[in-house]
Write a protein that holds these residues in place. Sequence first.
Motif, PDB file in Angstrom:
ATOM      1  N   LYS A 101       0.840  -1.193   0.000  1.00  0.00           N
ATOM      2  CA  LYS A 101       0.000   0.000   0.000  1.00  0.00           C
ATOM      3  C   LYS A 101       0.877   1.245   0.000  1.00  0.00           C
ATOM      4  O   LYS A 101       1.806   1.362   0.784  1.00  0.00           O
ATOM      5  CB  LYS A 101      -0.922  -0.002   1.212  1.00  0.00           C
ATOM      6  N   GLY A 102       0.593   2.151  -0.883  1.00  0.00           N
ATOM      7  CA  GLY A 102       1.355   3.387  -0.981  1.00  0.00           C
ATOM      8  C   GLY A 102       2.554   3.295  -1.908  1.00  0.00           C
ATOM      9  O   GLY A 102       3.281   4.254  -2.069  1.00  0.00           O
ATOM     10  N   THR A 103       2.776   2.137  -2.507  1.00  0.00           N
ATOM     11  CA  THR A 103       3.882   1.974  -3.449  1.00  0.00           C
ATOM     12  C   THR A 103       3.324   1.993  -4.867  1.00  0.00           C
ATOM     13  O   THR A 103       2.109   1.877  -5.068  1.00  0.00           O
ATOM     14  CB  THR A 103       4.631   0.645  -3.204  1.00  0.00           C
ATOM     15  N   PRO A 104       4.176   2.106  -5.867  1.00  0.00           N
ATOM     16  CA  PRO A 104       3.686   2.039  -7.248  1.00  0.00           C
ATOM     17  C   PRO A 104       3.044   0.691  -7.582  1.00  0.00           C
ATOM     18  O   PRO A 104       2.225   0.598  -8.493  1.00  0.00           O
ATOM     19  CB  PRO A 104       4.948   2.252  -8.086  1.00  0.00           C
ATOM     20  N   PHE A 105       3.387  -0.334  -6.811  1.00  0.00           N
ATOM     21  CA  PHE A 105       2.794  -1.645  -7.073  1.00  0.00           C
ATOM     22  C   PHE A 105       1.312  -1.659  -6.726  1.00  0.00           C
ATOM     23  O   PHE A 105       0.555  -2.461  -7.261  1.00  0.00           O
ATOM     24  CB  PHE A 105       3.523  -2.726  -6.270  1.00  0.00           C
ATOM     25  N   GLN A 106       0.877  -0.782  -5.816  1.00  0.00           N
ATOM     26  CA  GLN A 106      -0.543  -0.745  -5.446  1.00  0.00           C
ATOM     27  C   GLN A 106      -1.407  -0.365  -6.650  1.00  0.00           C
ATOM     28  O   GLN A 106      -2.487  -0.909  -6.825  1.00  0.00           O
ATOM     29  CB  GLN A 106      -0.777   0.241  -4.303  1.00  0.00           C
ATOM     30  N   VAL A 107      -0.914   0.531  -7.467  1.00  0.00           N
ATOM     31  CA  VAL A 107      -1.675   0.948  -8.651  1.00  0.00           C
ATOM     32  C   VAL A 107      -1.881  -0.246  -9.585  1.00  0.00           C
ATOM     33  O   VAL A 107      -2.986  -0.477 -10.082  1.00  0.00           O
ATOM     34  CB  VAL A 107      -0.941   2.096  -9.379  1.00  0.00           C
ATOM     35  N   ALA A 108      -0.839  -1.023  -9.786  1.00  0.00           N
ATOM     36  CA  ALA A 108      -0.954  -2.195 -10.657  1.00  0.00           C
ATOM     37  C   ALA A 108      -1.913  -3.221 -10.067  1.00  0.00           C
ATOM     38  O   ALA A 108      -2.736  -3.808 -10.785  1.00  0.00           O
ATOM     39  CB  ALA A 108       0.420  -2.816 -10.874  1.00  0.00           C
ATOM     40  N   ILE A 109      -1.832  -3.442  -8.758  1.00  0.00           N
ATOM     41  CA  ILE A 109      -2.736  -4.396  -8.099  1.00  0.00           C
ATOM     42  C   ILE A 109      -4.174  -3.896  -8.185  1.00  0.00           C
ATOM     43  O   ILE A 109      -5.100  -4.680  -8.438  1.00  0.00           O
ATOM     44  CB  ILE A 109      -2.301  -4.620  -6.631  1.00  0.00           C
ATOM     45  N   ASN A 110      -4.381  -2.587  -7.985  1.00  0.00           N
ATOM     46  CA  ASN A 110      -5.730  -2.027  -8.092  1.00  0.00           C
ATOM     47  C   ASN A 110      -6.307  -2.218  -9.494  1.00  0.00           C
ATOM     48  O   ASN A 110      -7.479  -2.567  -9.654  1.00  0.00           O
ATOM     49  CB  ASN A 110      -5.724  -0.542  -7.739  1.00  0.00           C
ATOM     50  N   ASN A 111      -5.492  -1.970 -10.508  1.00  0.00           N
ATOM     51  CA  ASN A 111      -5.954  -2.179 -11.884  1.00  0.00           C
ATOM     52  C   ASN A 111      -6.316  -3.638 -12.126  1.00  0.00           C
ATOM     53  O   ASN A 111      -7.318  -3.936 -12.772  1.00  0.00           O
ATOM     54  CB  ASN A 111      -4.890  -1.728 -12.879  1.00  0.00           C
ATOM     55  N   LEU A 112      -5.511  -4.535 -11.615  1.00  0.00           N
ATOM     56  CA  LEU A 112      -5.798  -5.965 -11.753  1.00  0.00           C
ATOM     57  C   LEU A 112      -7.096  -6.322 -11.046  1.00  0.00           C
ATOM     58  O   LEU A 112      -7.913  -7.079 -11.585  1.00  0.00           O
ATOM     59  CB  LEU A 112      -4.637  -6.786 -11.188  1.00  0.00           C
ATOM     60  N   LEU A 113      -7.304  -5.781  -9.850  1.00  0.00           N
ATOM     61  CA  LEU A 113      -8.541  -6.055  -9.114  1.00  0.00           C
ATOM     62  C   LEU A 113      -9.771  -5.541  -9.859  1.00  0.00           C
ATOM     63  O   LEU A 113     -10.777  -6.250  -9.979  1.00  0.00           O
ATOM     64  CB  LEU A 113      -8.478  -5.417  -7.725  1.00  0.00           C
ATOM     65  N   MET A 114      -9.692  -4.321 -10.360  1.00  0.00           N
ATOM     66  CA  MET A 114     -10.850  -3.761 -11.063  1.00  0.00           C
ATOM     67  C   MET A 114     -11.151  -4.537 -12.341  1.00  0.00           C
ATOM     68  O   MET A 114     -12.306  -4.850 -12.633  1.00  0.00           O
ATOM     69  CB  MET A 114     -10.617  -2.277 -11.365  1.00  0.00           C
ATOM     70  N   TYR A 115     -10.125  -4.870 -13.100  1.00  0.00           N
ATOM     71  CA  TYR A 115     -10.327  -5.604 -14.345  1.00  0.00           C
ATOM     72  C   TYR A 115     -10.859  -7.014 -14.066  1.00  0.00           C
ATOM     73  O   TYR A 115     -11.819  -7.465 -14.692  1.00  0.00           O
ATOM     74  CB  TYR A 115      -9.021  -5.674 -15.126  1.00  0.00           C
ATOM     75  N   LEU A 132     -11.582  -0.781   0.837  1.00  0.00           N
ATOM     76  CA  LEU A 132     -11.846  -1.790   1.872  1.00  0.00           C
ATOM     77  C   LEU A 132     -10.960  -3.009   1.696  1.00  0.00           C
ATOM     78  O   LEU A 132     -10.594  -3.667   2.676  1.00  0.00           O
ATOM     79  CB  LEU A 132     -13.313  -2.207   1.857  1.00  0.00           C
ATOM     80  N   CYS A 133     -10.597  -3.320   0.462  1.00  0.00           N
ATOM     81  CA  CYS A 133      -9.699  -4.449   0.213  1.00  0.00           C
ATOM     82  C   CYS A 133      -8.340  -4.200   0.857  1.00  0.00           C
ATOM     83  O   CYS A 133      -7.719  -5.119   1.368  1.00  0.00           O
ATOM     84  CB  CYS A 133      -9.525  -4.684  -1.284  1.00  0.00           C
ATOM     85  N   TRP A 134      -7.878  -2.959   0.850  1.00  0.00           N
ATOM     86  CA  TRP A 134      -6.549  -2.652   1.355  1.00  0.00           C
ATOM     87  C   TRP A 134      -6.512  -2.417   2.852  1.00  0.00           C
ATOM     88  O   TRP A 134      -5.442  -2.343   3.455  1.00  0.00           O
ATOM     89  CB  TRP A 134      -5.979  -1.433   0.637  1.00  0.00           C
ATOM     90  N   ILE A 135      -7.677  -2.258   3.479  1.00  0.00           N
ATOM     91  CA  ILE A 135      -7.693  -2.006   4.922  1.00  0.00           C
ATOM     92  C   ILE A 135      -7.238  -3.240   5.683  1.00  0.00           C
ATOM     93  O   ILE A 135      -6.418  -3.155   6.588  1.00  0.00           O
ATOM     94  CB  ILE A 135      -9.077  -1.533   5.380  1.00  0.00           C
ATOM     95  N   GLY A 136      -7.727  -4.394   5.311  1.00  0.00           N
ATOM     96  CA  GLY A 136      -7.310  -5.668   5.880  1.00  0.00           C
ATOM     97  C   GLY A 136      -7.190  -5.640   7.324  1.00  0.00           C
ATOM     98  O   GLY A 136      -6.552  -6.140   8.091  1.00  0.00           O
TER      99      GLY A 136
END
Length: 136
Positions: A101-115, A132-136
Amino acid sequence: MLGAISWGQFLYFLLGCLAGYYAVLCWKYYRTSLLNWWKAKRARSTPEQDSTRIELEDQFAAANQCANRIRGLLDGPETNQTEAEILVSIQQLLRDYGWLKGTPFQVAINNLLMYGFEQRFDRPLEENELELCWIG
């Protein structure tokens, strides 16, 4: 017997004994200081760029592993799992990768989740559900 030893040999022997004596004294009383100095010197000699590159490669490998696990959840066989159950599974999975969370990898993971969510359930994942997925 003393006539067989030259003054030069005597001085070399005396210098060797003095060097050994001071080496033992320094080791006995300044061992921690010497070891700390040596470690600091070695740490300065290793390039930080290589360690940063290796750390980034480790992060990339971990993010790739996280993405593969998310794909496994979303692209898995069609079961009777509801949207809420999938979201809980994703939230539990992302709990293990909270450092993303807060890294550039979060953007890629978010895109994967949405798609992936849109492909599986024919509706886009909303922004609040994504958070909510990232709150864990």
